[in-house]
Scaffold this motif. Structure first.
Motif, PDB file in Angstrom:
ATOM      1  N   ARG A  33       0.610  -1.242  -0.028  1.00  0.00           N
ATOM      2  CA  ARG A  33      -0.061   0.006   0.048  1.00  0.00           C
ATOM      3  C   ARG A  33       0.746   1.288  -0.080  1.00  0.00           C
ATOM      4  N   LEU A  34       1.927   1.309   0.755  1.00  0.00           N
ATOM      5  CA  LEU A  34       2.746   2.388   0.826  1.00  0.00           C
ATOM      6  C   LEU A  34       3.479   2.486  -0.718  1.00  0.00           C
ATOM      7  N   ARG A  35       3.915   1.471  -1.335  1.00  0.00           N
ATOM      8  CA  ARG A  35       4.724   1.291  -2.478  1.00  0.00           C
ATOM      9  C   ARG A  35       3.841   2.046  -3.470  1.00  0.00           C
ATOM     10  N   ARG A  36       2.448   1.544  -3.565  1.00  0.00           N
ATOM     11  CA  ARG A  36       1.364   2.096  -4.763  1.00  0.00           C
ATOM     12  C   ARG A  36       1.219   3.611  -4.381  1.00  0.00           C
ATOM     13  N   ARG A  37       1.361   4.100  -3.150  1.00  0.00           N
ATOM     14  CA  ARG A  37       1.031   5.581  -2.786  1.00  0.00           C
ATOM     15  C   ARG A  37       2.462   6.239  -3.144  1.00  0.00           C
ATOM     16  N   GLY A  38       3.533   5.459  -3.434  1.00  0.00           N
ATOM     17  CA  GLY A  38       4.774   6.292  -4.030  1.00  0.00           C
ATOM     18  C   GLY A  38       5.720   6.504  -2.860  1.00  0.00           C
ATOM     19  N   ASP A  39       5.426   5.929  -1.611  1.00  0.00           N
ATOM     20  CA  ASP A  39       6.204   5.869  -0.396  1.00  0.00           C
ATOM     21  C   ASP A  39       7.235   4.649  -0.575  1.00  0.00           C
ATOM     22  N   ARG A  40       8.552   4.726   0.131  1.00  0.00           N
ATOM     23  CA  ARG A  40       9.238   3.564   0.313  1.00  0.00           C
ATOM     24  C   ARG A  40       9.362   2.947   1.902  1.00  0.00           C
ATOM     25  N   TRP A  41       9.672   1.716   1.823  1.00  0.00           N
ATOM     26  CA  TRP A  41       9.764   1.080   2.996  1.00  0.00           C
ATOM     27  C   TRP A  41      10.974   0.184   3.211  1.00  0.00           C
ATOM     28  N   PRO A  42      11.977   0.420   4.022  1.00  0.00           N
ATOM     29  CA  PRO A  42      13.168  -0.350   3.788  1.00  0.00           C
ATOM     30  C   PRO A  42      12.956  -1.975   3.716  1.00  0.00           C
ATOM     31  N   LEU A  61      11.096  -8.491  15.635  1.00  0.00           N
ATOM     32  CA  LEU A  61      10.096  -7.332  15.446  1.00  0.00           C
ATOM     33  C   LEU A  61      10.134  -6.146  15.834  1.00  0.00           C
ATOM     34  N   VAL A  62      11.110  -5.768  16.616  1.00  0.00           N
ATOM     35  CA  VAL A  62      11.395  -4.243  16.725  1.00  0.00           C
ATOM     36  C   VAL A  62      12.057  -3.693  15.677  1.00  0.00           C
ATOM     37  N   LEU A  63      13.028  -4.489  15.069  1.00  0.00           N
ATOM     38  CA  LEU A  63      13.764  -4.065  13.735  1.00  0.00           C
ATOM     39  C   LEU A  63      12.679  -3.639  12.816  1.00  0.00           C
ATOM     40  N   SER A  64      11.717  -4.500  12.555  1.00  0.00           N
ATOM     41  CA  SER A  64      10.785  -4.187  11.392  1.00  0.00           C
ATOM     42  C   SER A  64       9.798  -3.139  11.742  1.00  0.00           C
ATOM     43  N   ALA A  65       9.849  -2.506  12.860  1.00  0.00           N
ATOM     44  CA  ALA A  65       8.839  -1.313  13.334  1.00  0.00           C
ATOM     45  C   ALA A  65       7.440  -1.557  12.781  1.00  0.00           C
ATOM     46  N   PRO A  66       6.908  -2.443  13.360  1.00  0.00           N
ATOM     47  CA  PRO A  66       5.372  -2.687  12.747  1.00  0.00           C
ATOM     48  C   PRO A  66       4.442  -1.630  13.081  1.00  0.00           C
ATOM     49  N   VAL A  67       4.563  -1.029  14.073  1.00  0.00           N
ATOM     50  CA  VAL A  67       3.598   0.264  14.455  1.00  0.00           C
ATOM     51  C   VAL A  67       3.975   1.297  13.717  1.00  0.00           C
ATOM     52  N   THR A  68       5.031   1.583  13.341  1.00  0.00           N
ATOM     53  CA  THR A  68       5.332   2.890  12.499  1.00  0.00           C
ATOM     54  C   THR A  68       4.807   2.433  11.231  1.00  0.00           C
ATOM     55  N   LEU A  69       5.014   1.283  10.583  1.00  0.00           N
ATOM     56  CA  LEU A  69       4.302   0.891   9.460  1.00  0.00           C
ATOM     57  C   LEU A  69       2.799   0.929   9.316  1.00  0.00           C
ATOM     58  N   LEU A  70       2.083   0.518  10.342  1.00  0.00           N
ATOM     59  CA  LEU A  70       0.751   0.772  10.587  1.00  0.00           C
ATOM     60  C   LEU A  70       0.231   2.188  10.520  1.00  0.00           C
ATOM     61  N   LEU A  71       0.893   2.873  11.231  1.00  0.00           N
ATOM     62  CA  LEU A  71       0.475   4.520  11.279  1.00  0.00           C
ATOM     63  C   LEU A  71       0.681   5.105   9.917  1.00  0.00           C
ATOM     64  N   ARG A  72       1.748   4.757   9.153  1.00  0.00           N
ATOM     65  CA  ARG A  72       1.906   5.245   7.639  1.00  0.00           C
ATOM     66  C   ARG A  72       0.782   4.650   6.715  1.00  0.00           C
ATOM     67  N   ALA A  73       0.564   3.482   6.887  1.00  0.00           N
ATOM     68  CA  ALA A  73      -0.105   2.666   5.802  1.00  0.00           C
ATOM     69  C   ALA A  73      -1.786   2.903   6.111  1.00  0.00           C
ATOM     70  N   LEU A  74      -2.164   2.937   7.127  1.00  0.00           N
ATOM     71  CA  LEU A  74      -3.593   2.842   7.400  1.00  0.00           C
ATOM     72  C   LEU A  74      -4.076   4.425   7.742  1.00  0.00           C
ATOM     73  N   PRO A  75      -4.986   4.817   7.002  1.00  0.00           N
ATOM     74  CA  PRO A  75      -5.605   6.343   7.152  1.00  0.00           C
ATOM     75  C   PRO A  75      -6.221   6.462   8.409  1.00  0.00           C
ATOM     76  N   ALA A  76      -6.574   7.642   8.939  1.00  0.00           N
ATOM     77  CA  ALA A  76      -6.799   7.908  10.216  1.00  0.00           C
ATOM     78  C   ALA A  76      -8.325   7.914   9.830  1.00  0.00           C
ATOM     79  N   ARG A  77      -9.390   7.504  10.755  1.00  0.00           N
ATOM     80  CA  ARG A  77     -10.732   7.610  10.542  1.00  0.00           C
ATOM     81  C   ARG A  77     -11.176   8.735  11.312  1.00  0.00           C
ATOM     82  N   LYS A  78     -12.237   9.448  10.434  1.00  0.00           N
ATOM     83  CA  LYS A  78     -12.923  10.513  10.807  1.00  0.00           C
ATOM     84  C   LYS A  78     -14.406  10.585  11.229  1.00  0.00           C
ATOM     85  N   ASP A  79     -14.879   9.369  11.393  1.00  0.00           N
ATOM     86  CA  ASP A  79     -16.283   9.440  12.014  1.00  0.00           C
ATOM     87  C   ASP A  79     -16.360   8.963  13.256  1.00  0.00           C
ATOM     88  N   GLY A  80     -15.351   8.939  13.987  1.00  0.00           N
ATOM     89  CA  GLY A  80     -15.240   8.508  15.473  1.00  0.00           C
ATOM     90  C   GLY A  80     -15.107   7.100  15.901  1.00  0.00           C
TER      91      GLY A  80
END
Length: 678
Positions: free
Chosen positions: A404-413, A461-480
């Protein structure tokens, strides 16, 4: 069929689909379909016929037990489905509140049906009619002395607790707490599905738990969507989110169902039996459900998202959705009825303890594996469907986010992606491979499991930074509503999350937890029960992640200490591990002697020698991860100094090195004051 539009806080307009008035009737029709399928399937398999070889408990027990179980299962499904919608799908407010009310009412029905199933099931198991004067004594003995009776009573009590709690709490957090109660009840129910001491008991329990959870969220979620209050409206976004959840539930049900069916069939030749026929019928109905779900996901939901400005087209697509939902609910009811009939039919492989078991089978429920060699550490398996499915799902989700990041034009190590895949592969081997097969019979192998879970897997798992990836890949919900992104941020920022992730607290849990685990009944609990084994896996992996993330991680978390203090924490913790390893190596008292001392092994060292070898493992395996963590801290320290130096150089270029000039001026003033007399 009508449509309305709702104004969100951000100002965006979201299309709402009004629920047809006839849909609650369809929900009731799904229950009728379940009863009809139960009667048809049970009559085919002879599940309701009078007992021939034993005393007949009566028509009430023979017919009432399956009906009560069907009602209990469907009510439990609506309970969990409503709670999942309130916790992860619906906006916080009236919709989530209605979902919690539905969950509370469904849990009340579940409680009554579970108690009825317990009473009638006791009559079925003891061959005593309910009207028999001795039935009360038999019921008391069944729920106090029998493992199955205690589990069923515990599930009923948890259902009652869920009913009360769901009506008292509000918001996603309360819904999540109630959902945990339901999952605990499912765990108790899953433990009754395969006799303790029978072949593949742990595998059957894990498969049954996965099956119950997936089916309940799938069936109950759709029923809850249909029941969301009189005149309630449902956002197209809610339908899309539920459809994604239902897709995962389909995979969970399919995988766990295949495993459970294979355990009880014993081979393809048993497909011609009554049990095999019912199993094939259930598989075909699940395939039909999958087809309807595919139409939802790829047809109707996308059409709804694409025609939000064309009211006529939306009405047509919305009506098509609810018609498909009605068909799906009816088929779901039929699947539930067939499933209960299947559970009331004797399988080709009986759920009975192994005849003439070996000492290892008496203690662990598994045959003793062959003497370990280097090759067998990678070829022996002891499958755990739940954890294996979790590892596979972790890889799929992580790679999906990367794409999803790659399709958006962002890179992930790439190295982070490889670290995550390696971590999931290691976790799979630890919980399903040679470490799991030998960890049940050898303390040293169990210590390999423990150290890999606590030190190797978390580091990857720490070296893979899954939480950082999640925050970058998933959009924030705006409906509460709270999706995965919102839940992770909520947990990270909560008081409990902040406290547990604090470096000192994480270090204490990481080191002190080992002593509490091995020198308290927790160790025996993890060996003798599947729930304890699952807790051990999750606990030590999570604690190891929190500790490693506090030292070298980039994921959001605690306020990390200065680098010298990080090294102090690391070496202090590792020194504690070394002390623990030395204590085991020199100890002469066997831990859990009724387990490791009764294996009847004819190969390998004695139990106490193997335990001392396990102490050496605890001491030795931690060396390499400790070295890697120390190198990681040193590298990040060096990079931090370099960044600070570059930041200072850029600031000096901007202001003409004003900071240095001010420092020199301060020194000059101090020198001038020192030269003055007096």
């Amino acid at each position: 069929m009508t449509t309305t539009r709702d104004r969100l806080p951000s100002g965006a307009t979201t299309l709402l689909l009004a629920r047809p008035r006839w849909l609650p009737v369809v929900v009731a029709g799904g229950f009728v379909a379940a009863l009809g399928a139960l009667v048809a399937a049970g009559s085919f398999a002879g599940a309701f016929a009078p007992f021939q070889q034993f005393a007949d408990p009566g028509i009430l027990a023979r017919w009432g037990t399956p009906v009560a179980r069907t009602t209990s299962n469907l009510a439990a499904a609506v309970t969990l489905g409503s709670l999942v919608l309130a916790a992860f799908v619906l906006p916080s407010g009236k919709s989530a509140g209605r979902a919690l009310n539905i969950a509370g009412a469904a849990a009340g029905v579940w409680t009554i049906a579970a108690l009825a199933a317990l009473v009638l099931g006791t009559s079925w198991a003891t061959f005593l009619p309910v009207s028999d004067p001795a039935f009360g004594t038999a019921l008391w003995s069944y729920v106090t002395d029998g493992e199955v009776g205690r589990a069923l009573l515990g599930a009923a009590l948890l259902a009652a607790a869920t009913a009360t709690t769901a009506l008292l709490v509000r918001g996603p957090t309360g819904a999540a707490v109630c959902a945990l109660l339901v999952l605990a009840a499912f765990g108790l129910q899953a433990s009754t599905g395969h006799a303790a001491g029978a072949s593949s008991h742990d595998l059957a329990v894990s498969a049954m738990f996965l099956h119950l959870t997936g089916a309940a969220i799938w069936v109950g979620g759709l029923a809850a969507v249909a029941l969301l209050g009189r005149g309630a409206t449902t956002q197209a976004a809610t339908i899309r989110r539920y459809s994604a959840v239902a897709g995962w539930c389909l995979v969970m049900v399919a995988v766990s169902g295949l495993v459970s069916g294979w355990i009880r069939l014993g081979g393809l030749g048993a497909l011609g039996t009554d049990y095999g026929t019912l199993l094939v019928t259930k598989v075909l109905l699940l395939a039909a459900l999958g087809a309807v779900g595919w139409l939802h996901r790829n047809g109707v939901v996308r059409r709804l998202e694409g025609v939000q400005r064309l009211d006529g087209a939306v009405r047509h697509a919305g009506l098509l959705f609810w018609r498909l939902a009605a068909v799906e609910l009816a088929v779901m009811g039929a699947v539930s009825g067939v499933a209960v009939a299947l559970g009331s039919t004797a399988p080709p492989v009986p759920d009975e303890p192994v005849a003439d078991p070996t000492p290892a089978e008496q203690v662990t429920g598994h045959p003793l594996p062959p003497e370990p060699t280097v090759a067998r550490w990678f070829t022996e398996f002891q499958w755990d469907v739940l954890l294996a499915f979790g590892c596979a799902a972790g890889v799929v989700v992580y790679l999906t986010w990367v794409l999803r990041l790659r399709r958006r034009g962002d890179r992930w190590p790439v190295l982070r992606t490889l670290a995550w895949c390696a971590g999931m592969a290691t976790l799979f081997w630890v919980t399903n491979g040679g470490a799991a097969a030998y960890g049940h019979v050898l303390f040293s192998a169990h210590m390999v499991q423990h150290m890999m879970l606590a030190m190797v897997v978390p580091l990857l798992l720490v070296l893979s930074a899954p939480v950082t990836l999640l925050l970058r890949a998933l959009p924030a919900r705006k409906d509460g509503s709270r999706g995965p992104r919102e839940w992770v941020l909520y947990l990270v920022r909560s008081r409990y999350g902040t406290f547990l992730a604090h470096p000192i607290v994480a270090a204490v849990l990481f080191s002190g937890g080992m002593v509490l685990f091995y020198f308290t009944p927790l160790f025996e609990w993890s060996l003798t029960t599947y729930a304890g084994h699952l807790w051990m896996t999750v606990h030590f992996t999570l604690v190891g992640y929190l500790f490693a993330n506090a030292l070298i991680g980039i994921d959001p978390g605690p306020e990390r200490p200065a680098y010298p203090l990080r090294l102090v924490l690391l070496f202090a913790t590792m020194a504690f591990h070394a002390f623990f390893g030395v204590a085991l190596t020199s100890g002469t008292a066997l831990l859990v002697p009724e387990w490791f001392g009764l294996m009847g092994r004819e190969w390998g060292p004695s139990a106490i020698e193997d335990q001392q070898r396990g102490g050496a493992v605890a001491w030795g395996i931690g060396e390499l991860p400790t070295l890697l963590l120390a190198i990681g801290v040193a590298v990040r320290w060096s990079r931090s100094d370099d960044r600070e130096a570059r930041r200072g150089d850029r600031a000096a270029e901007r202001d003409g090195d004003a900071e240095l000039e001010a420092y020199n001026a301060m020194l000059a003033r101090r020198a001038e004051r020192a030269r003055r007399p007096g």
